[in-house]
Design an enzyme around this catalytic site. Structure first.
Site, PDB file in Angstrom:
ATOM      1  N   LYS A 190       0.856  -1.198   0.000  1.00 40.91           N
ATOM      2  CA  LYS A 190       0.000   0.000   0.000  1.00 40.91           C
ATOM      3  C   LYS A 190       0.888   1.243   0.000  1.00 40.91           C
ATOM      4  CE  LYS A 190      -1.606   2.849   2.665  1.00 40.91           C
ATOM      5  NZ  LYS A 190      -1.482   3.991   1.731  1.00 40.91           N
ATOM      6  N   GLY A 244       6.831   5.116   7.979  1.00 39.78           N
ATOM      7  CA  GLY A 244       6.014   6.324   8.043  1.00 39.78           C
ATOM      8  C   GLY A 244       6.182   6.988   9.399  1.00 39.78           C
ATOM      9  N   SER A 245       5.177   7.745   9.786  1.00 39.05           N
ATOM     10  CA  SER A 245       5.300   8.534  11.013  1.00 39.05           C
ATOM     11  C   SER A 245       5.168   7.663  12.261  1.00 39.05           C
ATOM     12  CB  SER A 245       4.208   9.610  11.029  1.00 39.05           C
ATOM     13  OG  SER A 245       2.944   8.983  11.004  1.00 39.05           O
ATOM     14  N   GLU A 266       9.622   1.325  10.620  1.00 39.43           N
ATOM     15  CA  GLU A 266      10.632   2.346  10.290  1.00 39.43           C
ATOM     16  C   GLU A 266       9.939   3.693  10.455  1.00 39.43           C
ATOM     17  OE1 GLU A 266      13.770   1.911   9.530  1.00 39.43           O
ATOM     18  OE2 GLU A 266      13.864  -0.242   9.223  1.00 39.43           O
ATOM     19  N   CYS A 300      13.690  10.825   6.852  1.00 40.54           N
ATOM     20  CA  CYS A 300      13.696  10.412   8.258  1.00 40.54           C
ATOM     21  C   CYS A 300      15.098  10.543   8.856  1.00 40.54           C
ATOM     22  CB  CYS A 300      13.208   8.972   8.380  1.00 40.54           C
ATOM     23  SG  CYS A 300      14.086   7.885   7.252  1.00 40.54           S
ATOM     24  N   GLU A 397      10.214  16.309  14.574  1.00 42.28           N
ATOM     25  CA  GLU A 397      10.805  16.140  13.244  1.00 42.28           C
ATOM     26  C   GLU A 397      10.417  17.351  12.385  1.00 42.28           C
ATOM     27  OE1 GLU A 397       9.181  12.635  11.376  1.00 42.28           O
ATOM     28  OE2 GLU A 397      11.100  12.202  10.436  1.00 42.28           O
TER      29      GLU A 397
HETATM   30  P1  NAD Z   1       2.412   8.722   7.435  1.00 37.87           P
HETATM   31  O1  NAD Z   1       2.569   7.958   8.687  1.00 37.87           O
HETATM   32  O2  NAD Z   1       1.418   9.811   7.393  1.00 37.87           O
HETATM   33  O3  NAD Z   1       2.032   7.761   6.224  1.00 37.87           O
HETATM   34  C1  NAD Z   1       2.817   6.631   5.914  1.00 37.87           C
HETATM   35  C2  NAD Z   1       1.930   5.598   5.256  1.00 37.87           C
HETATM   36  O4  NAD Z   1       0.931   5.195   6.186  1.00 37.87           O
HETATM   37  C3  NAD Z   1       1.180   6.095   4.017  1.00 37.87           C
HETATM   38  O5  NAD Z   1       1.104   5.045   3.084  1.00 37.87           O
HETATM   39  C4  NAD Z   1      -0.197   6.419   4.572  1.00 37.87           C
HETATM   40  O6  NAD Z   1      -1.214   6.293   3.608  1.00 37.87           O
HETATM   41  C5  NAD Z   1      -0.357   5.351   5.626  1.00 37.87           C
HETATM   42  N1  NAD Z   1      -1.279   5.684   6.709  1.00 37.87           N
HETATM   43  C6  NAD Z   1      -1.571   6.909   7.210  1.00 37.87           C
HETATM   44  N2  NAD Z   1      -2.471   6.795   8.209  1.00 37.87           N
HETATM   45  C7  NAD Z   1      -2.735   5.469   8.355  1.00 37.87           C
HETATM   46  C8  NAD Z   1      -3.571   4.720   9.224  1.00 37.87           C
HETATM   47  N3  NAD Z   1      -4.306   5.312  10.170  1.00 37.87           N
HETATM   48  N4  NAD Z   1      -3.592   3.380   9.088  1.00 37.87           N
HETATM   49  C9  NAD Z   1      -2.835   2.774   8.147  1.00 37.87           C
HETATM   50  N5  NAD Z   1      -2.017   3.425   7.290  1.00 37.87           N
HETATM   51  C10 NAD Z   1      -1.970   4.764   7.400  1.00 37.87           C
HETATM   52  O7  NAD Z   1       3.872   9.221   7.063  1.00 37.87           O
HETATM   53  P2  NAD Z   1       4.317  10.056   5.806  1.00 37.87           P
HETATM   54  O8  NAD Z   1       3.936  11.466   6.062  1.00 37.87           O
HETATM   55  O9  NAD Z   1       3.861   9.408   4.543  1.00 37.87           O
HETATM   56  O10 NAD Z   1       5.895   9.872   5.837  1.00 37.87           O
HETATM   57  C11 NAD Z   1       6.721  10.672   6.587  1.00 37.87           C
HETATM   58  C12 NAD Z   1       7.146   9.947   7.844  1.00 37.87           C
HETATM   59  O11 NAD Z   1       7.787   8.729   7.486  1.00 37.87           O
HETATM   60  C13 NAD Z   1       8.168  10.737   8.620  1.00 37.87           C
HETATM   61  O12 NAD Z   1       7.871  10.656   9.989  1.00 37.87           O
HETATM   62  C14 NAD Z   1       9.467  10.006   8.314  1.00 37.87           C
HETATM   63  O13 NAD Z   1      10.460  10.166   9.273  1.00 37.87           O
HETATM   64  C15 NAD Z   1       9.002   8.601   8.199  1.00 37.87           C
HETATM   65  N6  NAD Z   1       9.970   7.808   7.427  1.00 37.87           N
HETATM   66  C16 NAD Z   1      10.732   6.901   8.102  1.00 37.87           C
HETATM   67  C17 NAD Z   1      11.679   6.163   7.431  1.00 37.87           C
HETATM   68  C18 NAD Z   1      12.535   5.172   8.152  1.00 37.87           C
HETATM   69  O14 NAD Z   1      13.163   4.353   7.477  1.00 37.87           O
HETATM   70  N7  NAD Z   1      12.588   5.176   9.474  1.00 37.87           N
HETATM   71  C19 NAD Z   1      11.859   6.350   6.055  1.00 37.87           C
HETATM   72  C20 NAD Z   1      11.064   7.288   5.394  1.00 37.87           C
HETATM   73  C21 NAD Z   1      10.104   8.009   6.105  1.00 37.87           C
END
Ligand code: NAD
Length: 498
Positions: A190, A244-245, A266, A300, A397
């Site tokens: 996804k 993600g976050s 991650e 990140c 962040e």
């Molecule tokens: P996000 O958490 O908003 O979204 C990430 C993914 O989760 C997307 O596909 C989104 O559609 C999905 N998502 C959002 N809400 C959800 C829910 N309630 N249930 C299931 N899925 C859901 O993050 P973002 O804004 O897309 O990405 C930025 C974040 O990702 C930053 O915090 C960054 O540090 C982190 N990140 C971490 C790494 C790592 O390797 N540690 C790498 C890249 C990004």
């Protein structure tokens, strides 16, 4: 639709028109069951790039049906077969570097040169895991008391849900799909709804590389929870790997607890960038620019907190401001652009509010500090100095082109400041004292330490965080472990007493 444009060497209209717009389930592209769709826009211009089908819970379950159906057969394929699929995928992604790079610049905003860098970096996960596929070892041993000979082997965990963010649309997918294919797992992928086009093209490419129908399924939609929740509750799913976050990661971990589901997380970072008085300051500034400004600061691993020894803070600050002022902000498709737009208005407002909060907490703005008027979500490259450590910009962040400078006077203070947030992903240390490396590595509570280096990501290294930055590692020899279960087989020793 976007106008014909041949910047770079790709005709963007032809490329966008050739992309599938549906969901990829069981080897077929199909419309969402609800008939609903969503638009994908260019953050530099606001133009609509494509309209994709929006998956709901029924579509998500259909994708898991497809993945579960072929899991057993896929697990029985030989390691060599899976390795060769990944090798072909590596070759195809590399041949299509311009197409992938163009899609990422259009939907995410990063400058084309950086997007090309991500294609190389992302493709390397396919090559690395092609090589790792045929090196999945178990071991054999006699138990100390005798009587049992033990054998361990690795088995695929089973169908996985892979959720990726928008900031590295290709690499975050290959970092999960590569090891899942290597281990013999089937997948529901996804992507983020802000940048799904790269994943559509990647799924097409995996099919051409020979991945059998049902092994990789792709569903994206405007309600991500509607996709993930039924799958996490479904006993056929065996793993969720999320990038993600931290906020969303915690929600998914709570849901996964009910199914005792394996998780890899991650999550967010808040990287300290520590410069000691014995550092090569020019090298430190070059490292700072890479660690801060790569991906428009939306990484990140991005350096968030510049902790600079008081003896060198003036020189470092002056040189950093000069380097930031030399950057060109603009549409990532244009030649000579160093800094593209932020992903969306919400992200830009958040960066602006962090800067405002910092100003209210003692920060001086040395350059930049404002959103840029006009089309697109541009923000000026910014340097702040003197914010208090309880300001939001220290604690959260940033995810934007803003560097915030703080001072310290000794090593213990630097370590304490570095560790004083809930995050623990990347950290950076600049010093010419080799003994300091090991003291800092002991003291820093971070999964990654860059020493005199501003960019440390690579397919060959175990990437991941501690504390609220997550669980598990991606890449390296460790990356495949996330997708395998160790099975121990105890065999009666034929010489043991009957
Ligand atoms: P996000 O958490 O908003 O979204 C990430 C993914 O989760 C997307 O596909 C989104 O559609 C999905 N998502 C959002 N809400 C959800 C829910 N309630 N249930 C299931 N899925 C859901 O993050 P973002 O804004 O897309 O990405 C930025 C974040 O990702 C930053 O915090 C960054 O540090 C982190 N990140 C971490 C790494 C790592 O390797 N540690 C790498 C890249 C990004």
């Amino acid at each position: 639709m976007i106008m014909a444009d041949t910047k770079g060497s790709v005709n963007t209209t032809t490329l966008l028109d050739s992309l599938p717009t549906g969901l990829f389930i069981g080897g077929q592209w199909r419309e969402a069951s609800s008939g609903e769709s969503f638009e994908v826009c260019n953050p530099a211009t606001g133009e609509v790039l494509a309209t994709l089908s929006s998956a709901n819970s029924d579509d998500a379950v259909a994708a898991l049906d497809a993945a579960a159906k072929v899991q057993k057969e896929w697990a029985r394929t030989s390691a060599r077969e899976r390795s060769e699929i990944l090798t072909r995928a590596y070759q195809l992604v590399t041949e299509r570097s311009e197409e992938f790079a163009t899609l990422m610049t259009l939907e995410m905003g990063k400058p084309l040169a950086e997007a090309r860098g991500e294609v190389k970096y992302g493709a390397e996960y396919l090559r690395w895991f092609a090589e790792e596929t045929v090196r999945q070892y178990g071991h054999t041993q006699e138990v100390p008391e005798g009587g049992i000979r033990m054998v361990t082997r690795r088995k695929p965990v089973g169908p996985c849900l892979l959720i990726t963010p928008w900031n590295f649309p290709l690499a975050m997918a290959t970092r999960k799909v590569g090891p899942a294919v290597a281990a013999g797992c089937t997948m529901v992928l996804k992507p983020a709804e802000l940048t799904p086009l790269t994943t559509q093209y990647f799924a097409q490419t995996m099919v051409e590389a020979g991945l059998p129908a049902g092994v990789l399924n792709v569903v994206c939609g405007t309600d991500p929870a509607a996709i993930s929740e039924p799958l996490i509750a479904d006993p056929r799913l065996r793993k969720v790997s999320f990038t993600g976050s931290t906020t969303v990661g915690k929600i998914l971990m709570k849901q996964a607890a009910d199914s005792v589901l394996r998780t890899s997380m991650e999550l967010g970072g808040n990287a300290p960038f520590i410069v000691f008085e014995d550092a090569d300051i020019d090298q430190a500034v070059a490292g700072a620019m890479a660690a801060k400004m790569r991906n428009i600061g939306e990484a990140c691993t991005a350096a968030n907190r510049f902790l600079i020894h008081s003896e060198v803070v003036e020189e470092f600050t002056e040189k950093l401001v000069t380097a930031m002022e030399a950057l060109t902000v603009g549409n990532g498709m244009d030649d000579g652009v160093d800094v593209g737009p932020l992903i969306e208005e919400k992200a830009r407002k958040n960066v602006a509010s962090l800067v405002d909060d910092a100003k209210g907490n003692g920060a001086e703005v040395l350059t930049g500090g404002n959103a840029i008027d006009g089309d697109g979500f541009f923000f000026q490259p910014t340097v702040l100095r003197g914010a208090s450590t309880d300001s939001r910009i220290f604690q959260e962040e940033i995810f934007g082109p803003v560097a915030s400078i703080y001072e310290f006077t000794d090593e213990d203070e630097a370590i304490e400041l570095a560790n004083s947030t809930p995050y623990g992903l990347a950290s950076y240390v600049f010093s010419e004292d080799p003994d300091r490396l090991w003291r800092l590595a002991d003291g820093l509570e971070f999964g990654i330490v860059g020493y005199n280096a501003g960019v440390v990501s690579n397919a060959a290294v175990p990437f991941g965080g501690v504390k609220h930055s997550g669980l598990g590692r991606e890449g390296g020899a460790e990356g495949i472990d996330e997708y395998t279960e160790v099975q121990y087989i105890g065999v009666r020793d034929p010489y043991a007493n009957k």
